[in-house]
Motif scaffolding. Structure first.
Motif, PDB file in Angstrom:
ATOM      1  N   MET A 161       0.827  -1.207   0.000  1.00 33.07           N
ATOM      2  CA  MET A 161       0.000   0.000   0.000  1.00 33.07           C
ATOM      3  C   MET A 161       0.858   1.252   0.000  1.00 33.07           C
ATOM      4  SD  MET A 161      -3.041  -0.918  -0.210  1.00 33.07           S
ATOM      5  CE  MET A 161      -4.266   0.232   0.361  1.00 33.07           C
ATOM      6  N   ALA A 162       2.125   1.079   0.065  1.00 34.41           N
ATOM      7  CA  ALA A 162       3.008   2.228   0.269  1.00 34.41           C
ATOM      8  C   ALA A 162       2.814   3.315  -0.784  1.00 34.41           C
ATOM      9  CB  ALA A 162       4.464   1.767   0.242  1.00 34.41           C
ATOM     10  N   GLU A 163       2.582   2.914  -2.005  1.00 33.73           N
ATOM     11  CA  GLU A 163       2.516   3.913  -3.069  1.00 33.73           C
ATOM     12  C   GLU A 163       1.343   4.865  -2.910  1.00 33.73           C
ATOM     13  OE1 GLU A 163       1.155   0.072  -5.437  1.00 33.73           O
ATOM     14  OE2 GLU A 163       1.566   1.751  -6.741  1.00 33.73           O
ATOM     15  N   TYR A 164       0.332   4.494  -2.108  1.00 30.66           N
ATOM     16  CA  TYR A 164      -0.828   5.365  -1.933  1.00 30.66           C
ATOM     17  C   TYR A 164      -0.742   6.241  -0.702  1.00 30.66           C
ATOM     18  CZ  TYR A 164      -3.123   2.785  -5.613  1.00 30.66           C
ATOM     19  OH  TYR A 164      -3.448   2.247  -6.809  1.00 30.66           O
ATOM     20  N   LYS A 165       0.361   6.188  -0.065  1.00 31.36           N
ATOM     21  CA  LYS A 165       0.472   6.830   1.238  1.00 31.36           C
ATOM     22  C   LYS A 165       0.025   8.290   1.215  1.00 31.36           C
ATOM     23  CE  LYS A 165       4.067   7.028   4.606  1.00 31.36           C
ATOM     24  NZ  LYS A 165       5.536   7.030   4.516  1.00 31.36           N
ATOM     25  N   ASP A 166       0.462   9.004   0.208  1.00 27.72           N
ATOM     26  CA  ASP A 166       0.139  10.430   0.147  1.00 27.72           C
ATOM     27  C   ASP A 166      -1.353  10.690   0.038  1.00 27.72           C
ATOM     28  OD1 ASP A 166       3.032  11.299  -1.822  1.00 27.72           O
ATOM     29  OD2 ASP A 166       2.723  10.995   0.339  1.00 27.72           O
ATOM     30  N   GLU A 167      -2.045   9.728  -0.540  1.00 29.95           N
ATOM     31  CA  GLU A 167      -3.450   9.978  -0.807  1.00 29.95           C
ATOM     32  C   GLU A 167      -4.359   9.385   0.256  1.00 29.95           C
ATOM     33  OE1 GLU A 167      -2.906   8.146  -4.402  1.00 29.95           O
ATOM     34  OE2 GLU A 167      -2.540   9.971  -5.537  1.00 29.95           O
ATOM     35  N   LEU A 168      -3.744   8.817   1.256  1.00 35.51           N
ATOM     36  CA  LEU A 168      -4.540   8.252   2.333  1.00 35.51           C
ATOM     37  C   LEU A 168      -5.106   9.381   3.180  1.00 35.51           C
ATOM     38  CD1 LEU A 168      -5.289   5.482   3.276  1.00 35.51           C
ATOM     39  CD2 LEU A 168      -3.325   5.540   4.837  1.00 35.51           C
ATOM     40  N   LEU A 169      -6.406   9.465   3.254  1.00 37.49           N
ATOM     41  CA  LEU A 169      -6.984  10.560   4.026  1.00 37.49           C
ATOM     42  C   LEU A 169      -6.880  10.267   5.507  1.00 37.49           C
ATOM     43  CD1 LEU A 169     -10.043  11.556   1.858  1.00 37.49           C
ATOM     44  CD2 LEU A 169      -7.733  12.465   1.864  1.00 37.49           C
ATOM     45  N   ASP A 170      -7.163  11.291   6.229  1.00 40.90           N
ATOM     46  CA  ASP A 170      -6.846  11.292   7.638  1.00 40.90           C
ATOM     47  C   ASP A 170      -7.799  10.480   8.511  1.00 40.90           C
ATOM     48  OD1 ASP A 170      -5.087  11.967   9.428  1.00 40.90           O
ATOM     49  OD2 ASP A 170      -5.857  13.986   9.858  1.00 40.90           O
ATOM     50  N   HIS A 171      -8.883  10.057   7.953  1.00 38.25           N
ATOM     51  CA  HIS A 171      -9.829   9.386   8.845  1.00 38.25           C
ATOM     52  C   HIS A 171      -9.976   7.911   8.552  1.00 38.25           C
ATOM     53  CE1 HIS A 171     -12.299  11.621   5.755  1.00 38.25           C
ATOM     54  NE2 HIS A 171     -12.291  10.380   5.342  1.00 38.25           N
ATOM     55  N   GLU A 172     -10.485   7.241   9.515  1.00 35.54           N
ATOM     56  CA  GLU A 172     -10.570   5.789   9.457  1.00 35.54           C
ATOM     57  C   GLU A 172     -11.749   5.356  10.290  1.00 35.54           C
ATOM     58  OE1 GLU A 172      -6.976   3.838  10.732  1.00 35.54           O
ATOM     59  OE2 GLU A 172      -8.095   2.008  11.177  1.00 35.54           O
ATOM     60  N   TYR A 173     -12.604   4.552   9.721  1.00 33.82           N
ATOM     61  CA  TYR A 173     -13.750   4.074  10.501  1.00 33.82           C
ATOM     62  C   TYR A 173     -13.739   2.570  10.521  1.00 33.82           C
ATOM     63  CZ  TYR A 173     -15.346   8.799   9.571  1.00 33.82           C
ATOM     64  OH  TYR A 173     -15.401  10.143   9.477  1.00 33.82           O
ATOM     65  N   GLY A 193     -11.632   0.489  10.767  1.00 36.63           N
ATOM     66  CA  GLY A 193     -10.570  -0.107   9.958  1.00 36.63           C
ATOM     67  C   GLY A 193     -10.700   0.175   8.479  1.00 36.63           C
ATOM     68  N   ILE A 194     -11.721   0.919   8.082  1.00 41.65           N
ATOM     69  CA  ILE A 194     -11.844   1.258   6.671  1.00 41.65           C
ATOM     70  C   ILE A 194     -11.226   2.623   6.455  1.00 41.65           C
ATOM     71  CG2 ILE A 194     -13.457   1.702   4.789  1.00 41.65           C
ATOM     72  CD1 ILE A 194     -15.414  -0.160   6.258  1.00 41.65           C
ATOM     73  N   LYS A 195     -10.239   2.666   5.540  1.00 45.03           N
ATOM     74  CA  LYS A 195      -9.550   3.932   5.302  1.00 45.03           C
ATOM     75  C   LYS A 195     -10.008   4.501   3.971  1.00 45.03           C
ATOM     76  CE  LYS A 195      -5.528   2.300   7.768  1.00 45.03           C
ATOM     77  NZ  LYS A 195      -4.171   1.752   7.637  1.00 45.03           N
ATOM     78  N   GLU A 196      -9.954   5.799   3.904  1.00 43.45           N
ATOM     79  CA  GLU A 196     -10.395   6.408   2.652  1.00 43.45           C
ATOM     80  C   GLU A 196      -9.200   6.874   1.837  1.00 43.45           C
ATOM     81  OE1 GLU A 196     -13.316   9.480   3.063  1.00 43.45           O
ATOM     82  OE2 GLU A 196     -13.127  10.044   0.937  1.00 43.45           O
ATOM     83  N   MET A 197      -9.221   6.507   0.581  1.00 44.22           N
ATOM     84  CA  MET A 197      -8.177   6.943  -0.343  1.00 44.22           C
ATOM     85  C   MET A 197      -8.694   8.127  -1.141  1.00 44.22           C
ATOM     86  SD  MET A 197      -5.613   5.026  -0.081  1.00 44.22           S
ATOM     87  CE  MET A 197      -4.898   3.397  -0.033  1.00 44.22           C
ATOM     88  N   ASP A 198      -7.762   8.947  -1.575  1.00 37.44           N
ATOM     89  CA  ASP A 198      -8.170  10.021  -2.489  1.00 37.44           C
ATOM     90  C   ASP A 198      -7.259   9.952  -3.703  1.00 37.44           C
ATOM     91  OD1 ASP A 198      -9.091  12.201  -3.757  1.00 37.44           O
ATOM     92  OD2 ASP A 198      -8.156  13.669  -2.417  1.00 37.44           O
ATOM     93  N   ASN A 199      -7.703   9.194  -4.667  1.00 31.95           N
ATOM     94  CA  ASN A 199      -6.872   9.040  -5.865  1.00 31.95           C
ATOM     95  C   ASN A 199      -7.235  10.101  -6.894  1.00 31.95           C
ATOM     96  OD1 ASN A 199      -5.732   6.768  -4.747  1.00 31.95           O
ATOM     97  ND2 ASN A 199      -7.341   5.437  -5.619  1.00 31.95           N
ATOM     98  N   ASP A 200      -6.219  10.675  -7.489  1.00 33.87           N
ATOM     99  CA  ASP A 200      -6.487  11.650  -8.556  1.00 33.87           C
ATOM    100  C   ASP A 200      -7.136  10.966  -9.742  1.00 33.87           C
ATOM    101  OD1 ASP A 200      -5.548  13.715  -7.180  1.00 33.87           O
ATOM    102  OD2 ASP A 200      -3.542  13.726  -8.099  1.00 33.87           O
TER     103      ASP A 200
END
Ligand code: HEC
Length: 224
Positions: free
Chosen positions: A1-13, A15-22
């Motif tokens: 998952m490392a490549e998405y690190k920058d786009e990982l949003l700050d919240h987590e519910y 255990g579900i994390k939200e991505m923000d992919n361009d």
């Protein structure tokens, strides 16, 4: 998952994390392009009234000579004066009021009701009215029926063979309602009631004239 690190949003519910992919560039540009396109489309068809919408396309198909007039009083942003298409023809279309009526009381395009068969018309005798019918004929009818009524795309109107009857009532109704599937539009809406009667009177005044290049007879023989 490392490549998405920058786009990982700050919240987590839970255990579900939200991505923000361009979005892909090509997709974004298509999207912007469609916005620009929609804007140009709106201006072209609805604001400046240049393009033919389906109603006009229909009329054009029924009558190749059809041209549309911009609706009266159109002012772009209240500044530019009334727009006229390059095909401007002051008699070629409905006024906004007629268009409104057409849409609300079933006149021109939405003719659903014909006059009853008991409505009749008297043959015109007034030379002035017939002459004014002649002018309307040259303008609206001669391209299909010939300048002298000798026929062309449309039938010969000078002979004693008629498809739909050669009495005043039949001719008025032929003109008024047309035979749209056969290439003769309904003139109701383009011509006023009086103009239709006048032009029908003129058409009947041609009966029995023998212009050159007359088209072959069509239809049934009528009394001379
Ligand atoms: C786009 C071509 C076109 C134009 C313009 C046109 N007509 Fe026609 N007209 C036709 C055709 C085609 C027919 C034959 C319809 C059919 O086969 O039933 C016809 C039929 C008629 C008929 C019936 C003829 C008959 O034998 O019974 C009359 C009357 C007539 N037109 C008058 C007019 C008048 C008046 C105008 C102008 C206001 C006009 N037409 C404009 C194409 C045209």
């Amino acid at each position: 998952m490392a490549e998405y690190k920058d786009e990982l949003l700050d919240h987590e519910y839970d255990g579900i994390k939200e991505m923000d992919n361009d979005l892909p560039r090509w997709w974004l540009y298509l999207f912007y392009l469609s916005i620009i396109w929609a804007f140009l489309y709106m201006v072209y068809y609805h604001v400046m009234d240049i393009g033919y919408l389906q109603e006009d396309e229909y009329r054009k198909e029924m009558n190749p000579a059809y041209v549309r007039v911009a609706e009266g009083g159109n002012k772009l942003l209240g500044v530019l004066s009334e727009y006229r298409s390059p095909y401007f023809n002051p008699r070629g279309d409905l006024t906004p009021r007629e268009r409104y009526l057409a849409q609300h009381d079933g006149s021109p395009l939405l003719v659903m009701t014909r006059e009853t068969d008991t409505t009749t018309y008297e043959l015109l005798t007034d030379a002035m009215l017939i002459a004014s019918g002649g002018e309307a004929f040259q303008k609206s009818c001669s391209q299909c029926h010939g300048k002298l009524g000798e026929g062309g795309v449309g039938p010969n109107l000078t002979d004693y063979y008629w498809l739909h009857g050669a009495d005043m009532t039949s001719v008025v109704k032929s003109v008024k309602y047309g035979y749209p599937t056969k290439g003769m539009i309904s003139w109701r809406g383009t011509l006023s009631e009086e103009e239709i009667v006048n032009v029908a009177g003129y058409v009947l005044s041609l009966k029995g004239t023998s212009p050159p290049n007359a088209k072959a007879p069509q239809g049934d023989p009528v009394a001379e």
